[in-house]
Write a protein that holds these residues in place. Structure first.
Motif, PDB file in Angstrom:
ATOM      1  N   UNK A  81       4.745  20.959   3.520  1.00  0.00           N
ATOM      2  CA  UNK A  81       3.873  19.805   3.722  1.00  0.00           C
ATOM      3  C   UNK A  81       3.842  18.879   2.532  1.00  0.00           C
ATOM      4  N   UNK A  82       3.794  19.458   1.339  1.00  0.00           N
ATOM      5  CA  UNK A  82       3.761  18.643   0.113  1.00  0.00           C
ATOM      6  C   UNK A  82       5.053  17.842  -0.035  1.00  0.00           C
ATOM      7  N   UNK A  83       6.188  18.488   0.198  1.00  0.00           N
ATOM      8  CA  UNK A  83       7.473  17.795   0.051  1.00  0.00           C
ATOM      9  C   UNK A  83       7.583  16.652   1.055  1.00  0.00           C
ATOM     10  N   UNK A  84       7.183  16.904   2.294  1.00  0.00           N
ATOM     11  CA  UNK A  84       7.229  15.857   3.318  1.00  0.00           C
ATOM     12  C   UNK A  84       6.305  14.707   2.940  1.00  0.00           C
ATOM     13  N   UNK A  85       5.102  15.030   2.443  1.00  0.00           N
ATOM     14  CA  UNK A  85       4.153  13.971   2.095  1.00  0.00           C
ATOM     15  C   UNK A  85       4.637  13.159   0.895  1.00  0.00           C
ATOM     16  N   UNK A  86       5.293  13.810  -0.066  1.00  0.00           N
ATOM     17  CA  UNK A  86       5.813  13.069  -1.213  1.00  0.00           C
ATOM     18  C   UNK A  86       6.818  12.011  -0.765  1.00  0.00           C
ATOM     19  N   UNK A  87       7.719  12.425   0.116  1.00  0.00           N
ATOM     20  CA  UNK A  87       8.721  11.487   0.609  1.00  0.00           C
ATOM     21  C   UNK A  87       8.068  10.382   1.437  1.00  0.00           C
ATOM     22  N   UNK A  88       7.173  10.767   2.349  1.00  0.00           N
ATOM     23  CA  UNK A  88       6.532   9.777   3.214  1.00  0.00           C
ATOM     24  C   UNK A  88       5.644   8.824   2.414  1.00  0.00           C
ATOM     25  N   UNK A  89       4.933   9.345   1.413  1.00  0.00           N
ATOM     26  CA  UNK A  89       4.050   8.496   0.615  1.00  0.00           C
ATOM     27  C   UNK A  89       4.856   7.497  -0.215  1.00  0.00           C
ATOM     28  N   UNK A  90       6.004   7.944  -0.709  1.00  0.00           N
ATOM     29  CA  UNK A  90       6.874   7.031  -1.459  1.00  0.00           C
ATOM     30  C   UNK A  90       7.320   5.874  -0.575  1.00  0.00           C
ATOM     31  N   UNK A  91       7.717   6.196   0.657  1.00  0.00           N
ATOM     32  CA  UNK A  91       8.137   5.156   1.594  1.00  0.00           C
ATOM     33  C   UNK A  91       6.959   4.250   1.936  1.00  0.00           C
ATOM     34  N   UNK A  92       5.776   4.829   2.145  1.00  0.00           N
ATOM     35  CA  UNK A  92       4.593   4.050   2.490  1.00  0.00           C
ATOM     36  C   UNK A  92       4.233   3.066   1.376  1.00  0.00           C
ATOM     37  N   UNK A  93       4.230   3.546   0.134  1.00  0.00           N
ATOM     38  CA  UNK A  93       3.894   2.671  -0.990  1.00  0.00           C
ATOM     39  C   UNK A  93       4.915   1.536  -1.107  1.00  0.00           C
ATOM     40  N   UNK A  94       6.180   1.840  -0.869  1.00  0.00           N
ATOM     41  CA  UNK A  94       7.208   0.792  -0.947  1.00  0.00           C
ATOM     42  C   UNK A  94       7.025  -0.226   0.187  1.00  0.00           C
ATOM     43  N   UNK A  95       6.679   0.274   1.391  1.00  0.00           N
ATOM     44  CA  UNK A  95       6.446  -0.629   2.524  1.00  0.00           C
ATOM     45  C   UNK A  95       5.272  -1.567   2.254  1.00  0.00           C
ATOM     46  N   UNK A  96       4.237  -1.037   1.592  1.00  0.00           N
ATOM     47  CA  UNK A  96       3.035  -1.840   1.338  1.00  0.00           C
ATOM     48  C   UNK A  96       3.209  -2.826   0.196  1.00  0.00           C
ATOM     49  N   UNK A  97       4.043  -2.475  -0.793  1.00  0.00           N
ATOM     50  CA  UNK A  97       4.127  -3.291  -2.004  1.00  0.00           C
ATOM     51  C   UNK A  97       5.488  -3.950  -2.210  1.00  0.00           C
ATOM     52  N   UNK A  98       6.542  -3.356  -1.667  1.00  0.00           N
ATOM     53  CA  UNK A  98       7.883  -3.843  -1.943  1.00  0.00           C
ATOM     54  C   UNK A  98       8.314  -3.610  -3.383  1.00  0.00           C
ATOM     55  N   UNK A  99       7.578  -2.745  -4.112  1.00  0.00           N
ATOM     56  CA  UNK A  99       7.840  -2.519  -5.530  1.00  0.00           C
ATOM     57  C   UNK A  99       8.573  -1.194  -5.744  1.00  0.00           C
ATOM     58  N   UNK A 100       9.818  -1.226  -6.239  1.00  0.00           N
ATOM     59  CA  UNK A 100      10.510   0.035  -6.567  1.00  0.00           C
ATOM     60  C   UNK A 100       9.782   0.827  -7.651  1.00  0.00           C
ATOM     61  N   UNK A 101       9.144   0.111  -8.602  1.00  0.00           N
ATOM     62  CA  UNK A 101       8.425   0.796  -9.689  1.00  0.00           C
ATOM     63  C   UNK A 101       7.279   1.634  -9.135  1.00  0.00           C
ATOM     64  N   UNK A 102       6.454   1.030  -8.274  1.00  0.00           N
ATOM     65  CA  UNK A 102       5.313   1.776  -7.721  1.00  0.00           C
ATOM     66  C   UNK A 102       5.798   2.912  -6.821  1.00  0.00           C
ATOM     67  N   UNK A 103       6.901   2.686  -6.122  1.00  0.00           N
ATOM     68  CA  UNK A 103       7.445   3.745  -5.277  1.00  0.00           C
ATOM     69  C   UNK A 103       7.901   4.933  -6.119  1.00  0.00           C
ATOM     70  N   UNK A 104       8.603   4.640  -7.229  1.00  0.00           N
ATOM     71  CA  UNK A 104       9.044   5.715  -8.133  1.00  0.00           C
ATOM     72  C   UNK A 104       7.857   6.378  -8.808  1.00  0.00           C
ATOM     73  N   UNK A 105       6.827   5.583  -9.128  1.00  0.00           N
ATOM     74  CA  UNK A 105       5.637   6.118  -9.790  1.00  0.00           C
ATOM     75  C   UNK A 105       4.938   7.147  -8.900  1.00  0.00           C
ATOM     76  N   UNK A 106       5.045   6.967  -7.601  1.00  0.00           N
ATOM     77  CA  UNK A 106       4.449   7.931  -6.664  1.00  0.00           C
ATOM     78  C   UNK A 106       5.026   9.325  -6.884  1.00  0.00           C
ATOM     79  N   UNK A 107       6.340   9.407  -7.103  1.00  0.00           N
ATOM     80  CA  UNK A 107       6.971  10.693  -7.403  1.00  0.00           C
ATOM     81  C   UNK A 107       6.512  11.214  -8.762  1.00  0.00           C
ATOM     82  N   UNK A 108       6.488  10.328  -9.762  1.00  0.00           N
ATOM     83  CA  UNK A 108       6.115  10.748 -11.122  1.00  0.00           C
ATOM     84  C   UNK A 108       4.693  11.298 -11.151  1.00  0.00           C
ATOM     85  N   UNK A 109       3.812  10.712 -10.349  1.00  0.00           N
ATOM     86  CA  UNK A 109       2.421  11.160 -10.338  1.00  0.00           C
ATOM     87  C   UNK A 109       2.271  12.559  -9.750  1.00  0.00           C
TER      88      UNK A 109
END
Length: 424
Positions: free
Chosen positions: A35-63
């Motif tokens: 569940x955690x692995x799936x959510x990490x991937x999905x949340x990264x995609x969601x953040x990118x869809x909402x912001x269009x920012x590669x930095x924020x998308x990558x930051x989701x993984x770093x967090x």
């Protein structure tokens, strides 16, 4: 009167699965990890869809890594202060609640990232508590070592399966729909732990100290013990250097002119080597032999990365990564040394600190590898990680050897005993 030969008790990994409580812990671990692995991937995609920012998308993984040190240091006392089953179930329920809030469309991106941090801060407390609880369920001998080995194998395998499953889910579900799966897995994990494990008392009384003070004092006791500190360093430092080829897999693929499929193979090779070696060592070697190979394997485990100095093609790089993954097999014997060295009343805090330190130092290793690759060719950075990491490993191996039972002086043994007494 002959009754025929007696049935031999199960051995090896089968003996671990014969313990009913461990089966519940194993299933809960598998579900929550997927569940955690799936959510990490999905949340990264969601953040990118909402912001269009590669930095924020990558930051989701770093967090997913950075808050480990906070949770593992400030909240480690929870693992020993409260009954393990209660801690595990509450952690799962809090994580499920955090992920459920992520599903609300009105949750802003800052809120998504904050919730991601909270889940990551809880993770080391949950993992440390579960590791310590295994000593209650399986004892602190070979069954514990094999149980820890199985959970590590699941972790390595789930990363591969989870990212594949997450990618497949995102082809048929929205990112928030895929994240819903994580809520369900956390709730199922909580149910398995609540009804599949026994309720045992806390390892240490709450006393009059605050949770923060208890957590920090526990970390001070653990890191102040020379033997435990040496074992922690042997668990942490090789992991800091072995992540370099994974962190730099994408630029290395570009450097050798390989295609996208090569990236997936490079990211899988080390995990495949790790799982294969762990299964072999856990099933084919006796505890005494596992103990004997700890220091030699730890000393040379990073040497395969030196092959990158000649900028190898894909087949040779894959072989080097698989061998480096196999080098992690020394951890099985080291698990036994660690649990023997830590007093029972400190085990929860020690396991939590171990988990937090491991994740933090791996994140630091990835960041340092990326920084070095800004100034040097990628293949030189990976080879350098193998060389420097081997030197560091040799120094730590020497310290572990010096602190082995029977090697320390009377004064050092007496000081260690005094430190353990103060924790009671």
């Amino acid at each position: 009167m002959s009754h025929g030969p007696a049935t031999a008790p199960p051995a090896g990994y089968r003996a671990v699965f014969a313990v009913t409580e461990f089966r519940a812990v194993f299933a809960a671990h598998l579900l929550s990890l997927l569940g955690v692995v799936v959510s990490e991937l999905a949340l990264t995609v969601l953040v990118y869809d909402l912001t269009g920012s590669p930095l924020l998308s990558a930051l989701t993984f770093a967090l997913g890594m950075l808050p480990y040190v906070i949770g593992g240091t400030l909240f480690a006392g929870v693992a020993d202060r409260y009954p393990a089953r209660r801690v595990l179930v509450v952690c799962d329920l809090v994580c499920a609640a955090c992920v459920a809030v992520m599903l609300v469309p009105a949750t802003p991106v800052a809120g998504l990232l904050a919730l991601r941090c909270l889940v990551a801060a809880i993770a080391p407390v949950f993992t440390g508590t579960r590791m310590a609880a295994l000593t209650d369920i399986l004892g602190d001998g070979d069954l514990y070592v094999l149980g820890r080995s199985l959970l590590r194998i699941v972790s390595q395998s789930a990363m591969l399966i989870g990212f594949g499953a997450g990618g497949a889910l995102l082809t048929v579900l929205s990112p928030r729909g895929a994240i819903t799966v994580t809520v369900v897995t956390f709730l199922c994990s909580a149910a398995l732990l609540r009804f599949g494990t026994r309720d045992r008392p806390a390892r240490a009384g709450s006393g009059s100290a605050t949770l923060l003070k208890e957590s920090l004092s526990g970390a001070r006791l653990i890191l102040g013990d020379r033997r435990i500190r040496a074992l922690l360093l042997l668990l942490w430092l090789p992991a800091m250097f072995v992540v370099a080829p994974e962190a730099l897999a994408a630029p290395y693929v570009a450097e050798i002119g390989a295609g996208p499929a090569a990236l997936g193979l490079l990211l899988c090779a080390m995990a495949v080597g790790h799982v294969g070696a762990e299964l072999f060592v856990g099933s084919a070697l006796r505890p005494r032999t596992r103990s004997r190979i700890v220091l030699p394997v730890a000393a040379v485990g990073l040497l395969p990365l030196v092959v990158y100095a000649v900028r190898p093609g894909l087949p040779l790089a894959l072989a080097a990564l698989a061998l480096a993954g196999m080098g992690a097999a020394y951890v099985i014997g080291l698990d036994q040394w660690f649990v023997d060295a830590v007093p029972p009343e400190l085990r929860g805090r020690a396991m939590t600190l171990l988990t937090a330190g491991l994740m933090t130092i791996q994140g630091a290793g990835m960041a340092l590898a990326g920084l070095a690759a800004e100034f040097f060719p990628v293949h030189h950075v990976v080879a350098g990680s193998g060389i420097i990491g081997t030197v560091v490993a040799l120094l730590v191996v020497a310290e572990v050897r010096r602190t082995a039972p029977g090697q320390m002086s009377d004064t050092e043994r007496r000081d260690g005993a005094d430190r353990h007494m103060t924790s009671r």
